[in-house]
Design a protein around this motif. Structure first.
Motif, mmCIF file in Angstrom:
data_model
loop_
_atom_site.group_PDB
_atom_site.id
_atom_site.type_symbol
_atom_site.label_atom_id
_atom_site.label_comp_id
_atom_site.label_asym_id
_atom_site.label_seq_id
_atom_site.Cartn_x
_atom_site.Cartn_y
_atom_site.Cartn_z
ATOM 1 N N UNK A 34 0.856 -1.183 0.000
ATOM 2 C CA UNK A 34 0.000 0.000 0.000
ATOM 3 C C UNK A 34 0.893 1.234 0.000
ATOM 4 N N UNK A 35 0.536 2.215 -0.818
ATOM 5 C CA UNK A 35 1.292 3.463 -0.849
ATOM 6 C C UNK A 35 0.327 4.638 -0.816
ATOM 7 N N UNK A 36 0.561 5.558 0.092
ATOM 8 C CA UNK A 36 -0.135 6.831 0.113
ATOM 9 C C UNK A 36 0.859 7.824 -0.493
ATOM 10 N N UNK A 37 0.777 8.004 -1.786
ATOM 11 C CA UNK A 37 1.798 8.733 -2.530
ATOM 12 C C UNK A 37 2.000 10.164 -2.021
ATOM 13 N N UNK A 38 0.929 10.975 -1.824
ATOM 14 C CA UNK A 38 1.163 12.357 -1.395
ATOM 15 C C UNK A 38 1.903 12.472 -0.056
ATOM 16 N N UNK A 39 1.624 11.554 0.880
ATOM 17 C CA UNK A 39 2.251 11.645 2.195
ATOM 18 C C UNK A 39 3.573 10.898 2.270
ATOM 19 N N UNK A 40 3.824 10.021 1.294
ATOM 20 C CA UNK A 40 5.052 9.235 1.306
ATOM 21 C C UNK A 40 4.986 8.011 2.208
ATOM 22 N N UNK A 41 3.825 7.704 2.770
ATOM 23 C CA UNK A 41 3.689 6.522 3.619
ATOM 24 C C UNK A 41 3.510 5.275 2.759
ATOM 25 N N UNK A 42 4.099 4.176 3.211
ATOM 26 C CA UNK A 42 3.958 2.904 2.511
ATOM 27 C C UNK A 42 3.862 1.787 3.537
ATOM 28 N N UNK A 90 -9.858 11.825 -4.284
ATOM 29 C CA UNK A 90 -8.689 11.004 -4.554
ATOM 30 C C UNK A 90 -8.960 9.908 -5.546
ATOM 31 N N UNK A 91 -7.895 9.222 -5.861
ATOM 32 C CA UNK A 91 -7.956 8.060 -6.753
ATOM 33 C C UNK A 91 -7.039 6.990 -6.211
ATOM 34 N N UNK A 92 -7.411 5.759 -6.463
ATOM 35 C CA UNK A 92 -6.587 4.612 -6.098
ATOM 36 C C UNK A 92 -6.353 3.792 -7.355
ATOM 37 N N UNK A 93 -5.131 3.330 -7.506
ATOM 38 C CA UNK A 93 -4.736 2.519 -8.655
ATOM 39 C C UNK A 93 -4.001 1.318 -8.101
ATOM 40 N N UNK A 94 -4.298 0.147 -8.631
ATOM 41 C CA UNK A 94 -3.607 -1.013 -8.087
ATOM 42 C C UNK A 94 -3.821 -2.285 -8.867
ATOM 43 N N UNK A 95 -3.458 -3.384 -8.206
ATOM 44 C CA UNK A 95 -3.588 -4.714 -8.810
ATOM 45 C C UNK A 95 -4.331 -5.641 -7.863
ATOM 46 N N UNK A 96 -4.958 -6.630 -8.473
ATOM 47 C CA UNK A 96 -5.682 -7.665 -7.742
ATOM 48 C C UNK A 96 -5.018 -9.015 -7.991
ATOM 49 N N UNK A 97 -5.100 -9.894 -6.997
ATOM 50 C CA UNK A 97 -4.653 -11.269 -7.168
ATOM 51 C C UNK A 97 -5.595 -12.169 -6.380
ATOM 52 N N UNK A 105 -2.063 2.172 -4.771
ATOM 53 C CA UNK A 105 -1.429 3.486 -4.649
ATOM 54 C C UNK A 105 -2.542 4.526 -4.598
ATOM 55 N N UNK A 106 -2.549 5.324 -3.539
ATOM 56 C CA UNK A 106 -3.540 6.388 -3.393
ATOM 57 C C UNK A 106 -2.930 7.720 -3.777
ATOM 58 N N UNK A 107 -3.701 8.501 -4.519
ATOM 59 C CA UNK A 107 -3.348 9.864 -4.907
ATOM 60 C C UNK A 107 -4.528 10.730 -4.497
#
Length: 115
Positions: A34-42, A90-97, A105-107
C-alpha cells in the motif's frame, strides 16, 4: 461501473466505511503493498497494512467513501473517490490477485471537493 468486474469494489469500500480493521484487511493479499503517494507513507505485508489502516481510521474517524467511478481491467483497477465528511478527492490505482488487493497506490488532493 460494471457490477460484474467491480462488485468487489463496493464491498471493499463498504469495509472502509465500517471502520472495521479486520473487514478491511480481509481484502488484502498476504504480501500487499500500500502506498499513500502524497504523504510518502507505505506499507508492505499484512502487519504493516493493518497498522496503516488503524492509523487512517484514527486520523479520520467516521470517514466514508463515495465511489465516483471504478474500472477493472484484468488484474488492474482504478477508482476515483471522495472521502466524506472532509470532501477529500482522490484516486486509487492497483492490482488484484485471487480477488484480493495486491497493490494499491492512493493519490489525493487536500482541497475539499465542491458539490
Amino acid at each position: 461501473m460494471s457490477t460484474e468486474s467491480t462488485g468487489w469494489m463496493a464491498k471493499y469500500y463498504a469495509a472502509w466505511d465500517s471502520a472495521d480493521v479486520d473487514a478491511i484487511t480481509h481484502w488484502f493479499a498476504d504480501d500487499v503493498v500500500l502506498e499513500d503517494v502524497p504523504s510518502g507513507h507505505a506499507a508492505r505485508g499484512l502487519a504493516q497494512a493493518r497498522a496503516l489502516v488503524e492509523g487512517s481510521i484514527t486520523k479520520v474517524p467516521g470517514a466514508t467513501y463515495e465511489v465516483v467511478t471504478g474500472l477493472v481491467s484484468g488484474d488492474r483497477f482504478a477508482v476515483e473517490w471522495i472521502m466524506h465528511p472532509v470532501g477529500l478527492r482522490g484516486s486509487s490505482v492497483g492490482t488484484l490477485r485471487d480477488g484480493k488487493v495486491a497493490s494499491n497506490r492512493d493519490y489525493w488532493n487536500a482541497a475539499p471537493a465542491e458539490d
